[in-house]
Design a protein around this motif. Structure first.
Motif, short mmCIF file in Angstrom:
data_model
loop_
_atom_site.label_atom_id
_atom_site.label_comp_id
_atom_site.label_asym_id
_atom_site.label_seq_id
_atom_site.Cartn_x
_atom_site.Cartn_y
_atom_site.Cartn_z
N VAL A 172 0.84 -1.20 0.00
CA VAL A 172 0.00 0.00 0.00
C VAL A 172 0.87 1.25 0.00
CG1 VAL A 172 -1.73 1.31 1.30
CG2 VAL A 172 -1.95 -1.17 1.10
N VAL A 173 1.87 1.27 0.85
CA VAL A 173 2.78 2.42 0.92
C VAL A 173 3.47 2.65 -0.42
CG1 VAL A 173 4.91 3.31 1.98
CG2 VAL A 173 3.13 2.27 3.41
N ASN A 174 4.02 1.58 -1.00
CA ASN A 174 4.70 1.71 -2.29
C ASN A 174 3.75 2.24 -3.36
OD1 ASN A 174 7.14 0.76 -1.32
ND2 ASN A 174 6.75 -1.34 -1.94
N TYR A 175 2.55 1.70 -3.39
CA TYR A 175 1.58 2.13 -4.40
C TYR A 175 1.23 3.61 -4.23
CZ TYR A 175 -2.72 2.67 -7.01
OH TYR A 175 -3.68 3.13 -7.86
N LEU A 176 0.93 4.04 -3.00
CA LEU A 176 0.52 5.42 -2.78
C LEU A 176 1.63 6.41 -3.11
CD1 LEU A 176 -1.63 5.09 0.47
CD2 LEU A 176 -2.41 5.19 -1.90
N VAL A 177 2.86 6.10 -2.74
CA VAL A 177 3.97 7.00 -3.04
C VAL A 177 4.21 7.03 -4.55
CG1 VAL A 177 6.45 7.42 -2.73
CG2 VAL A 177 5.03 6.78 -0.77
N THR A 178 4.12 5.87 -5.21
CA THR A 178 4.30 5.80 -6.66
C THR A 178 3.22 6.59 -7.38
OG1 THR A 178 5.39 3.65 -6.48
CG2 THR A 178 4.50 4.23 -8.63
N ALA A 179 2.00 6.57 -6.86
CA ALA A 179 0.90 7.32 -7.47
C ALA A 179 1.02 8.82 -7.21
CB ALA A 179 -0.44 6.81 -6.95
N TYR A 180 1.46 9.20 -6.03
CA TYR A 180 1.53 10.60 -5.61
C TYR A 180 2.67 11.37 -6.28
CZ TYR A 180 2.23 14.56 -2.38
OH TYR A 180 2.39 15.80 -1.83
N CYS A 181 3.81 10.75 -6.40
CA CYS A 181 5.02 11.44 -6.86
C CYS A 181 4.85 12.16 -8.20
CB CYS A 181 6.18 10.46 -6.90
SG CYS A 181 7.76 11.25 -7.24
N PRO A 182 4.28 11.54 -9.24
CA PRO A 182 4.15 12.27 -10.52
C PRO A 182 3.27 13.52 -10.43
CG PRO A 182 3.88 9.92 -10.86
CD PRO A 182 3.89 10.14 -9.38
N ALA A 183 2.28 13.50 -9.55
CA ALA A 183 1.43 14.68 -9.39
C ALA A 183 2.25 15.84 -8.83
CB ALA A 183 0.24 14.36 -8.48
N VAL A 184 3.16 15.56 -7.91
CA VAL A 184 4.03 16.59 -7.36
C VAL A 184 5.08 17.00 -8.39
CG1 VAL A 184 5.75 17.08 -5.57
CG2 VAL A 184 3.66 15.85 -4.99
N ALA A 185 5.64 16.04 -9.09
CA ALA A 185 6.67 16.33 -10.08
C ALA A 185 6.15 17.26 -11.18
CB ALA A 185 7.19 15.04 -10.69
N ALA A 186 4.85 17.17 -11.47
CA ALA A 186 4.26 18.00 -12.53
C ALA A 186 3.90 19.41 -12.06
CB ALA A 186 3.01 17.32 -13.06
N ASP A 187 4.03 19.69 -10.77
CA ASP A 187 3.65 20.99 -10.22
C ASP A 187 4.76 22.01 -10.50
OD1 ASP A 187 2.87 23.23 -8.78
OD2 ASP A 187 2.28 22.08 -7.01
N SER A 188 4.56 22.84 -11.51
CA SER A 188 5.59 23.80 -11.92
C SER A 188 5.78 24.93 -10.92
CB SER A 188 5.25 24.36 -13.30
OG SER A 188 4.01 25.04 -13.26
N LYS A 189 4.89 25.06 -9.94
CA LYS A 189 5.04 26.13 -8.94
C LYS A 189 6.06 25.77 -7.87
CE LYS A 189 0.59 25.94 -8.80
NZ LYS A 189 -0.70 25.79 -8.28
N LEU A 190 6.46 24.50 -7.82
CA LEU A 190 7.40 24.06 -6.79
C LEU A 190 8.81 23.93 -7.35
CD1 LEU A 190 5.31 21.19 -5.13
CD2 LEU A 190 5.57 23.55 -4.33
N SER A 191 9.79 24.27 -6.54
CA SER A 191 11.19 24.02 -6.91
C SER A 191 11.46 22.52 -6.76
CB SER A 191 12.13 24.81 -6.01
OG SER A 191 12.11 24.27 -4.70
#
Length: 119
Positions: free
Chosen positions: A80-99
């Motif tokens: 569950v942990v692996n799945y949730l982190v794997t799903a979450y990371c691309p959403a953050v990576a695509a956020d151009s407002k964040l360094s």
């Protein structure tokens, strides 16, 4: 010996803070289902990632975890942990407002929160 290792780690951290941030490297979904890996479609993972990045992280983690446990009875917490982190990371990576440093911090903080909630 432990004190020497602690000092060495502190020195590495201090010097790495002065280096430029590297791009966030998200974990890749596993290509096939097998024991220990939840197989979800890319669309399912994207939807979960957006839900997790929507702002109400605590409730989003609880909801996604409950859904996974219903659909995959007996699923291990590590899966569950692996799945949730794997799903979450691309959403953050695509956020151009964040360094890049902010993105890494967001994913690290999210992973820690998932660990606390799932275990």
């Amino acid at each position: 010996m432990l004190r020497l290792a602690t000092l060495a780690a502190a020195a590495v951290l201090a010097t790495s803070a002065a280096l430029p941030a590297w791009a966030l490297d998200c974990p890749k979904p596993q290509p096939m289902a097998k024991p220990g890996i939840l197989k979800e479609t890319p669309a399912q993972m994207t939807a979960v990632g957006k839900q997790l990045a929507s702002g109400d992280t605590f409730n989003a983690i609880a909801s996604a975890t409950a859904d996974l446990r219903i659909r995959y009875p007996g699923v291990e917490s590590a899966e569950v942990v692996n799945y949730l982190v794997t799903a979450y990371c691309p959403a953050v990576a695509a956020d151009s407002k964040l360094s890049e440093a902010q993105k890494k911090s967001a994913v690290d903080g999210f992973a820690a929160q998932v660990m606390r909630q799932v275990y």
